[in-house]
Each structure stands twice: as structure tokens, then as C-alpha cells.
Design an enzyme around this catalytic site. Structure first.
Site, PDB file in Angstrom:
ATOM      1  N   ALA A   1       0.701  -1.362  -0.134  1.00  0.00           N
ATOM      2  CA  ALA A   1      -0.166  -0.006   0.265  1.00  0.00           C
ATOM      3  C   ALA A   1       0.904   1.183   0.177  1.00  0.00           C
ATOM      4  O   ALA A   1       1.917   1.437   0.556  1.00  0.00           O
ATOM      5  CB  ALA A   1      -1.033   0.250   1.041  1.00  0.00           C
TER       6      ALA A   1
ATOM      7  N   ASP B   1      20.886  -3.798   3.514  1.00  0.00           N
ATOM      8  CA  ASP B   1      20.494  -2.545   2.366  1.00  0.00           C
ATOM      9  C   ASP B   1      19.542  -1.697   3.366  1.00  0.00           C
ATOM     10  O   ASP B   1      18.898  -0.832   2.022  1.00  0.00           O
ATOM     11  CB  ASP B   1      19.642  -3.011   0.508  1.00  0.00           C
TER      12      ASP B   1
ATOM     13  N   ASP C   1      10.470  -0.954   1.863  1.00  0.00           N
ATOM     14  CA  ASP C   1      11.997  -1.437   1.247  1.00  0.00           C
ATOM     15  C   ASP C   1      12.357  -2.812   1.530  1.00  0.00           C
ATOM     16  O   ASP C   1      13.810  -2.333   2.476  1.00  0.00           O
ATOM     17  CB  ASP C   1      12.789  -0.582   0.746  1.00  0.00           C
TER      18      ASP C   1
END
Length: 533
Positions: free
Chosen positions: A337, A405, A425
Site C-alpha cells: 500500500a 541494504d 523497502d
């Protein structure tokens, strides 16, 4: 007669000049004026570190009905355990640690104001409908297809309106479950590149460019209720591990990692990951046939096996050899979302103090200096308030999922220095179940400080009756793509959790509990000083 020909010639030249001016000068300005939100970019001041002169944030609300210390004793005295065939997840969320109340939130403590947000979304939808009518006319579509009406009760609207200074959603918010269901069931009416891919391709004129990933392959999809989701297709089988020779910055982005990260974030009670759900997508009907972007259409092709495929355009290895292919059209992926746009809710993007080196050689200071945290603690805003504690929460979360990351983090500008960190992410998590990358925990091991509530929940999830792997397995059963994680990845969660607790125990032995275990809700030094005045 010659005068008439001269007039026609002059008229033709003037018409050509006007047409060229209309096409090259006027139309781009009109398009930028009416459709700029589709490619919105943050202000230049929104990236990097905070300005030094900003009004202090309001003090955070204390917990109630009692102090955190009382929950320690209640946790230690708890001997009840779920029935053998009962739901461990339900018992976990019923535990006192997951039912800590906060003071009633004032309207200013929500990210968006209802009236302003609904007015903004109505204008965006009006522009969409106007654009859709022009498109239908240009393509000779007689019927009013994809003409929408604004529904204030839509689950994505409720999600946006529920975001507050403490989390993206409340523990008991019923709209999150409905949002996941809507993202799975609703028709897709439009597909396009995401904002950072548009920046990469030169389609956006932005001063702050998001560093592109090595394997950029994600799309922005619009649903029939005008909700917006980010689609990441399947790139790797669940039982595959990241090759040992891969650097973290060229690793695949895994759709199932995004899904699992959302469930883990909810189980840890952080609630900082936007809702994510799995879905099977027909890439011909739901992407290729819904996009208006000719550049996006150009990356679709039919493979020798007669499967529909597409690839991304990026800086590194985005070629047909790295394409995603359907079977023959169906591919699974994750849908995340979208948060409110930067126009409505600007965010700061800030480099992680424990950022890794994104080159094949060289190391960052934290990798060679065991006392690096002492330096960080001298810098604002890490020298007071919740920011450093939130960084350590993020490190714990990343260690559990194996994500190396995390080069930047983001917070909402409205909530100031004490705002929570967004944990989105996460697609490079869950790559290796056989390896625990202990360096991810550098903020915890070097600073030796952790939130009390985080520590208590980790201890709770280490107990047999609330084992982390068990509650994660149960939670992931609700996703349409289950099993989302393989058993080795679930077992790795338990192993990593114990390593975190051992690290905290080592810190307590060295510095004492009073130094290591920190209360959650504290004001920044700047706010405290202002109050004293």
C-alpha cells in the site's frame, strides 16, 4: 492572384509556428500543471539531515494505565499458555504487552486532517476522470470506462487517515485487514512506472534523485477504488538462497520478503511497515493492457516458450535475460500500500549512520571503529530523544529478516525529530536462512542500549508458547501466496532472536541494566529545554 498566394503562404507559416509553440512550449507546461502529482518529488530540503533551526516537537504522551515496570512483573508471573491446538497469534496479541494504552490522540497527532485529505483526494480523482475522458476520446472509446467516484470509506483512505505520530496504524485498526483484502480482490485499472524509476529514466525533473537499485523491477498499480499499490514480481524461488558471491547491493528483490516483513513488523508491534499482501497478476490484462505509458509497453515481449515477459530499464543488469515471465501470463508478486503522497505528507530521507559501503572495496568507519557509537551520540538528533533507540529497533528488525541494504531511513516531516522510522523497502530480506549477518546488529552491539518494550516483546517471543517462528507461520497463512517463507527461514528467526537476547545480556553484564534498558517514551533535549524556559 499573387497576393492571395502570399497570404496563404504567410498564413501557413504562422500556423506552423503556432503549432510548434503549442506542442513544445504550452502543452508541457499545461501537463506539468495538471499532472505534476503523478511524478511528485520532495523539496530539496527534505533530504539529508535536519535543519538546525526548527520548532521543537511536542512532548510524547506517556503510557498508561501503569508504568512499563509493572508489565515486567506481569510477564514474569504469566504462566498461562495457549492450548495445544489454539491460536498462538491470538494469545500473543491478547497479552498485556500488546495492549498498552496511550492517551487519547489529539487531531494534531494524526498525519492527515480528514477534511483536507478528502478534499485533496477528490481533486486528484477529478483530474484522473478528466484525463480518462480525454484518453477515451483520443482512442475512440465510446463508453465511460474507468470513470471513478470518490469513496471516503475506502480502506486505503481509512489507512491514510489512521497514521499517527506513533505508528502507521493502531493495533486494533479493522481497516488494515480490509485493505489487504481489497488489494487482493480489486481490479487493476492502470499500471505505470514508480516515481524513482521515472526519475531514473529522466521522466521527472527532480533535484533529489533516489539511488536506483541494481535490479529495478517494480510498478505502480491503481485499483478500481482509486487506491494505489506498488507491485514487485517474483524474482526468486522460495527455496533459493542468495549466492555467496553476491554483494548485498546487487541482490534480487524478493516479493515474499516484502510480505513476510510486514507480518514480522506487526508481530514485533512496531507497525512501521505499510500493509503488504501477495497476489497473482495477469501481466497481459492487468499491466500491459492497462498502461498508457508507451515506454512501459516497449519492455514486454513473448518468450520462445510462448510466455509473456517484461523487464525493467535501469543502470545495471536490466535486460531481457533478467526479465520476469508469466506462465503463460500469470505471475505472483507483492502489493504494498502506498503512503500518502509527498505533497500531502512530506518525508525526510536521512542517511543511516551505520550505512554500508556501496563499492566493492573500502569500509565505513563503524566497521573498523568499535567505539563509533560514541561519535554518533554526540550528533543531533542522536544525542537525545528517541532517534537512536529507533535506529536500534530498525537494526533488530533488519537482523531478523537478514536485510543488509538499509542505506537510508525516512520519517514524516510533521512528527519532527521524535517521529518513528518507516521500515519499508524490505525486498532484500530473507535471502539467506543459513547465515546470520551479525554486522547488521552493530548499532545494538556498539551502543548497548535498547527499548524496554522491544526487549520485553523479544523475550516473550522466545518462549515456547509464543515462539516467533510459530506465530509468523500462523500469521503468514492468511496471505494468498502462502507458504510465504520456507521452514528454514522460519527457524532462522528463532535462532536470530536468541542471538539478539544474548547480545543484550552481554551488554547488561558489562554496563548494568540501568544503562542498557531504556524507557520508550522520552522527550528530546530540545523539547525539554523549551519547557523549562
Amino acid at each position: 492572384m499573387w497576393m492571395r498566394r502570399d497570404r496563404l503562404l504567410v498564413t501557413g507559416v504562422l500556423a506552423a509556428i503556432f503549432t510548434a509553440d503549442l506542442y513544445f512550449n504550452i502543452m508541457p507546461k499545461v501537463q506539468k500543471m495538471y499532472f505534476r502529482d503523478e511524478c511528485a518529488c520532495p523539496n530539496s530540503s527534505a533530504a539529508g539531515t535536519f535543519p538546525s533551526h526548527r520548532p521543537p516537537p511536542p512532548p510524547l504522551a506517556p503510557w498508561q494505565p501503569s508504568s512499563v515496570g509493572s508489565y515486567i512483573s506481569r510477564l514474569n508471573q504469566s504462566t498461562s499458555s495457549p492450548a495445544e491446538n489454539g491460536s498462538k497469534l491470538e494469545h500473543l496479541f491478547a497479552h498485556p504487552l500488546y495492549n498498552i494504552g496511550t492517551l487519547q490522540l489529539s487531531p494534531e497527532e494524526f498525519l492527515l486532517q480528514k477534511e483536507d485529505a478528502e478534499s485533496y483526494y477528490k481533486k486528484k480523482l477529478s483530474r484522473w476522470n478528466r484525463h480518462q475522458k480525454y484518453y477515451n476520446t483520443a482512442t475512440n472509446v465510446s463508453e465511460a470506462t474507468n470513470i471513478l467516484s470518490f469513496e471516503p470509506e475506502s480502506s486505503w483512505v481509512k489507512f491514510h487517515l489512521g497514521i499517527n505520530r506513533y505508528a502507521l496504524y493502531s493495533r486494533e485498526d479493522p481497516h488494515i485487514h480490509q485493505l489487504l483484502k481489497d488489494m487482493t480482490d480489486f481490479d487493476i485499472i492502470n499500471s505505470d512506472y514508480t516515481q524513482d524509476e521515472k526519475i531514473l529514466k529522466g521522466m521527472c525533473d527532480c533535484s533529489q534523485v533516489v539511488k536506483p537499485s541494481g535490479h529495478h523491477l517494480k510498478l505502480s498499480l491503481k485499483l478500481k477504488d482509486f487506491g494505489k499499490v506498488m507491485f514487485k514480481p517474483m524474482r526468486q524461488e522460495r527455496d533459493e538462497e542468495t549466492p555467496e558471491d553476491f554483494f548485498y547491493f546487487v541482490d534480487f528483490q524478493r516479493h515474499n520478503a516484502e510480505i513476510a516483513a510486514f507480518h514480522l513488523d506487526r508481530i514485533l508491534d512496531f507497525r512501521r511497515v505499510p500493509p503488504v499482501v501477495g497476489r497473482f497478476i495477469n501481466i497481459t490484462k492487468e499491466i500491459l493492457e492497462t498502461t498508457r505509458n508507451e515506454d512501459l509497453k516497449s519492455v514486454f515481449f513473448t518468450s520462445p516458450a510462448n510466455n509473456m515477459c517484461f523487464f525493467a530499464k535501469c543502470l545495471y543488469v536490466c535486460k531481457t535475460e533478467y526479465a520476469v515471465c508469466g506462465n503463460p501470463d500469470i505471475v505472483e508478486g507483492s502489493l504494498s500500500a502506498y503512503l500518502p503522497g509527498l505533497t500531502m505528507a512530506p518525508r525526510f530521507s536521512i542517511p543511516n549512520p551505520w550505512i554500508r559501503s556501496y563499492t566493492f572495496t573500502g569500509k565505513q568507519e563503524w566497521e573498523v571503529n568499535p567505539f563509533y557509537c560514541d561519535t554518533v551520540k554526540q550528533l543531533y538528533p542522536y544525542n537525545s530523544g528517541n532517534r537512536l533507540l529507533n535506529i536500534i529497533d530498525m537494526a533488530i528488525f533488519d537482523f531478523l529478516i537478514g536485510n543488509m541494504d538499509r542505506h537510508h531511513y525516512e520519517i514524516f516531516k510533521k512528527f519532527g525529530d521524535d517521529g518513528f522510522l518507516l521500515h519499508f523497502d524490505n525486498a532484500r530480506g530473507f535471502g539467506k536462512h543459513s547465515q546470520d549477518e551479525i554486522s547488521i546488529l552493530a548499532p545494538l552491539s556498539q551502543c548497548c542500549i535498547v527499548k524496554r518494550s522491544t526487549l520485553l516483546r523479544l523475550r516473550l517471543l522466545s518462549r515456547p508458547q509464543f515462539r516467533l517462528s510459530d506465530v509468523m507461520r500462523e500469521s503468514l497463512l492468511d496471505d494468498p501466496l502462502q507458504p510465504v517463507l520456507t521452514e528454514p527461514h522460519l527457524q532462522a528467526l528463532d535462532r536470530r532472536l536468541l542471538r539478539i537476547l544474548k547480545m543484550v545480556q552481554k551488554c547488561v553484564k558489562k554496563y548494568g541494566e540501568a544503562h542498557v534498558v531504556a524507557e520508550d517514551i522520552i522527550e528530546t533535549q530540545k523539547s525539554t529545554n523549551t519547557t523549562k524556559r
